[in-house]
Design an enzyme around this catalytic site. Structure first.
Site, short mmCIF file in Angstrom:
data_model
loop_
_atom_site.label_atom_id
_atom_site.label_comp_id
_atom_site.label_asym_id
_atom_site.label_seq_id
_atom_site.Cartn_x
_atom_site.Cartn_y
_atom_site.Cartn_z
N ASP A 1 -15.31 3.94 -46.72
CA ASP A 1 -14.42 4.25 -47.84
C ASP A 1 -13.76 2.96 -48.31
O ASP A 1 -13.51 2.05 -47.53
CB ASP A 1 -13.35 5.23 -47.36
N HIS B 1 -10.79 2.40 -49.14
CA HIS B 1 -9.45 2.25 -48.57
C HIS B 1 -9.55 2.13 -47.05
O HIS B 1 -10.39 2.77 -46.42
CB HIS B 1 -8.58 3.44 -48.92
N ASP C 1 -15.72 5.74 -52.89
CA ASP C 1 -14.88 5.14 -53.92
C ASP C 1 -15.02 3.63 -54.00
O ASP C 1 -14.31 2.99 -54.79
CB ASP C 1 -13.42 5.54 -53.73
N HIS D 1 -6.61 8.78 -43.60
CA HIS D 1 -5.27 8.18 -43.68
C HIS D 1 -4.24 8.91 -42.82
O HIS D 1 -3.11 8.41 -42.66
CB HIS D 1 -4.77 8.17 -45.13
#
Length: 360
Positions: free
Chosen positions: A161, A163, A248, A122
């Protein structure tokens, strides 16, 4: 597998209620104690200039100073302590070690996997967010491209991931020497990663986003990997394939609604290993997220087992791609000008990985 790991990364402690806890690495290490063939390597930390190769220098200076003054809350999600700066440097150093090992020919049971923290995907060019200060994968990819010893012209990064890897996209969005793929949950933090975010300028069509609907499962992800992801990356023909390996998207992770099983990570690993084989790309893994400690540890363990000779368990023949996932896959293929068969799940997983391939 070889695992890049440093105790220094445990000193980054965002607090007792923060999901990105040092216990993540402890849980992985505890689970891997039970496995054959695990090797740990502590790599050197990266320097300031290495980080500044993908981040604004003034931002890197601010992060270093922020940590030196004791840290605190950079934003509501992203927290540092004094020791975070060293953890950042070691985490990026482990990622750089992983790609170096891959490019030096370490495959099979010697395939490298960096389990540093804080995670990185991120972190954008000039800011920290989402638990991330420095984009570990981006630092490593840039080093591979700049090091004449490795003769790397093109890098592919596949981020599984849950996200969207907005930071990695931000850093490489207008470049043709890095092809970035993110398969993630639609609408989840940070809210980016739409299908039409596919690159600009020299980087046109070198970013691929697959925002999958909540409830997406193993078969849906396999269809995405075997369809547009494999088709695009085989055409791109990378010299290095890096997996931004967050866990995740597991059905038991506490902060997502994707429904992957632990076995899915064996299947995804197998498919990306096959893709690396077909394109003659070096292959390395770098840890991102994953916040249910048991399922994180199980999932990293099954990636290791896949390289240690365990054959992934394929989905049942009667399992079909969901309509919602098929629609995303078709739209992504259209955005990138690709022809894919959404119903062909399983056909890309036939690469042989017998004992000879596992010698490393």
């Amino acid at each position: 597998m070889q695992f890049g790991y440093s105790e220094v990364c445990l000193a980054h402690d965002p607090g007792p209620r923060h999901p990105e806890t040092p216990d993540r690495l402890r849980a992985i290490r505890e689970r891997l104690k039970r496995k054959h063939g695990v090797e740990y390597v502590e790599a050197d930390p990266v320097g300031f200039d290495d980080i500044a190769s993908v981040h604004d220098r003034s931002y890197v200076e601010d992060v270093e100073e922020f940590c030196a003054e004791g840290g605190g809350n950079w934003d509501p999600d992203t927290t540092a302590v004094e020791e975070t700066w060293d953890a950042i440097r070691y985490s990026a150093g482990q990622a750089t070690w992983a790609i170096e090992q891959a490019l030096e020919g370490n495959t099979g049971r010697e395939t490298p996997f960096s389990i540093g923290r804080p995670p990185g995907h991120h972190a954008v060019v000039d800011d920290a967010m989402g638990f991330c200060f420095v984009n570990n994968v981006a630092v490593a990819a840039q080093q591979a491209l700049e090091d004449d010893a490795y003769d790397v012209d093109r890098v592919a990064i596949v981020d599984w991931d849950v996200h969207h890897g907005n930071g990695t996209q931000d850093i490489f969005y207008d470049r043709e020497d890095v092809f970035f793929v993110s398969i993630h949950e639609k609408g989840l933090y940070p809210g980016t990663g739409q299908i039409d975010e596919s690159g600009e300028g020299d980087g046109e069509r070198t970013t691929m986003n697959l925002p999958m609907p909540a409830g997406t499962d193993d078969v849906d992800y396999l269809a995405a990997v075997e369809g547009p992801i494999a088709t695009a990356l085989e055409a791109y023909d990378p010299d290095l394939l890096i997996v931004s390996a967050g866990f995740d998207a597991h059905r038991h992770d506490p902060i997502s609604r994707i429904r992957l099983s632990t076995e899915a990570y064996a299947l995804l690993t197998d498919r990306l290993r096959g893709l690396a084989d077909r394109t003659d790309a070096a292959l390395a893994f770098v840890l991102e997220g994953g916040y249910g400690l048991d399922v994180l540890a199980d999932s990293v363990s099954i990636v290791h087992e896949t390289f240690d000779g365990r054959e992934p368990i394929e989905p049942d023949d009667d399992e079909e791609v969901s309509d919602d996932a098929a629609s995303v896959i078709a739209d992504v293929a259209d955005e990138h000008g690709l022809e894919v068969d959404v119903g062909a799940v399983g056909e890309a997983g036939d690469d042989s990985h017998g004992d000879d391939d596992l010698e490393g």
